[in-house]
Design a protein around this motif. Structure first.
Motif, PDB file in Angstrom:
ATOM      1  N   ALA A   3       0.951  -1.594  -0.194  1.00 30.92           N
ATOM      2  CA  ALA A   3      -0.097   0.103  -0.031  1.00 30.92           C
ATOM      3  C   ALA A   3       0.476   1.588  -0.210  1.00 30.92           C
ATOM      4  O   ALA A   3       1.888   1.468   0.872  1.00 30.92           O
ATOM      5  CB  ALA A   3      -0.645  -0.633   1.320  1.00 30.92           C
ATOM      6  N   HIS A   4       0.056   2.447  -0.849  1.00 29.20           N
ATOM      7  CA  HIS A   4       0.618   3.084  -0.816  1.00 29.20           C
ATOM      8  C   HIS A   4       0.581   4.592   1.322  1.00 29.20           C
ATOM      9  O   HIS A   4      -0.260   3.477   0.773  1.00 29.20           O
ATOM     10  CB  HIS A   4       0.949   4.430  -1.708  1.00 29.20           C
ATOM     11  CG  HIS A   4       1.185   3.434  -2.729  1.00 29.20           C
ATOM     12  ND1 HIS A   4       2.107   3.960  -3.635  1.00 29.20           N
ATOM     13  CD2 HIS A   4       0.329   3.170  -4.262  1.00 29.20           C
ATOM     14  CE1 HIS A   4       2.323   3.181  -4.702  1.00 29.20           C
ATOM     15  NE2 HIS A   4       1.772   2.539  -4.956  1.00 29.20           N
ATOM     16  N   PHE A 132      -7.098   9.625  -7.955  1.00 23.54           N
ATOM     17  CA  PHE A 132      -7.318   9.056  -6.467  1.00 23.54           C
ATOM     18  C   PHE A 132      -8.040   9.617  -5.965  1.00 23.54           C
ATOM     19  O   PHE A 132      -8.629   8.637  -4.549  1.00 23.54           O
ATOM     20  CB  PHE A 132      -5.573   8.500  -6.155  1.00 23.54           C
ATOM     21  CG  PHE A 132      -4.864   7.980  -6.955  1.00 23.54           C
ATOM     22  CD1 PHE A 132      -5.165   7.230  -8.036  1.00 23.54           C
ATOM     23  CD2 PHE A 132      -3.732   8.085  -7.118  1.00 23.54           C
ATOM     24  CE1 PHE A 132      -4.906   6.180  -8.011  1.00 23.54           C
ATOM     25  CE2 PHE A 132      -2.375   7.571  -7.920  1.00 23.54           C
ATOM     26  CZ  PHE A 132      -2.969   6.877  -8.537  1.00 23.54           C
ATOM     27  N   VAL A 133      -7.936  11.337  -5.807  1.00 23.25           N
ATOM     28  CA  VAL A 133      -8.284  11.173  -4.720  1.00 23.25           C
ATOM     29  C   VAL A 133     -10.446  11.642  -4.609  1.00 23.25           C
ATOM     30  O   VAL A 133     -11.072  11.342  -3.954  1.00 23.25           O
ATOM     31  CB  VAL A 133      -7.953  13.148  -4.630  1.00 23.25           C
ATOM     32  CG1 VAL A 133      -9.373  13.959  -3.306  1.00 23.25           C
ATOM     33  CG2 VAL A 133      -6.752  13.089  -3.838  1.00 23.25           C
TER      34      VAL A 133
END
Length: 152
Positions: A3-4, A132-133
């Motif tokens: 995961a980031h 992503f946001v």
């Protein structure tokens, strides 16, 4: 599965002993080693000259759309020469708890080479799906792009 992880830090000191109307809302946010003074919005007794969390949320959505669009345009071999956005977020007072219900992104995108309008409009939508946001928010995100330098 990896995961980031994205980290920030913040600090505040003061006293809330005098109640809601009296404490200082200013605090220090640190992102990527850089500090930013922030506060609550003026409507919530904060300092309107400082960034507030709601503005930072809108800025995150705007920035993510920009970066996603640049990525899809580059993969499509389109030459984006300028991108500016005047974004806004809406947080109606009637919702309890209150939340940012709508974010409107108004990117003005300038391209070289006269690409077809339909292709660029499709890439704006692809960028939105890849942001992503945007994928992390329950807020409605509305795109109102202005395209410059496109055919059709």
């Amino acid at each position: 599965m990896s995961a980031h992880t994205f980290t920030t830090s913040l600090g505040w000191s003061g006293s809330t002993a005098l109640g809601y109307d009296a404490y200082d809302r200013e605090h220090e946010l640190t992102v990527a080693g850089r500090g930013l003074r922030a506060s609550s919005a003026g409507a919530f007794l904060g300092d309107p000259s400082l960034a507030n969390p709601e503005q930072l949320l809108v800025a995150a959505a705007s920035s993510c759309q920009l970066l996603s669009f640049l990525a899809v345009a580059a993969r499509a071999r389109l030459d984006v020469t300028d991108y500016a956005d005047e974004a806004s977020g809406e947080m109606p007072e009637g919702n309890h708890p209150m939340w940012v219900t709508r974010i409107v992104l108004r990117p003005r995108i300038t391209l070289a080479g006269d690409p077809p309008r339909a292709k660029v409009e499709r890439l704006v939508e692809v960028a939105h799906r890849e942001c992503f946001v945007a994928a992390s928010l329950r807020s409605e995100i509305v795109l109102e792009p202005t395209l410059v330098g496109v055919a059709g």
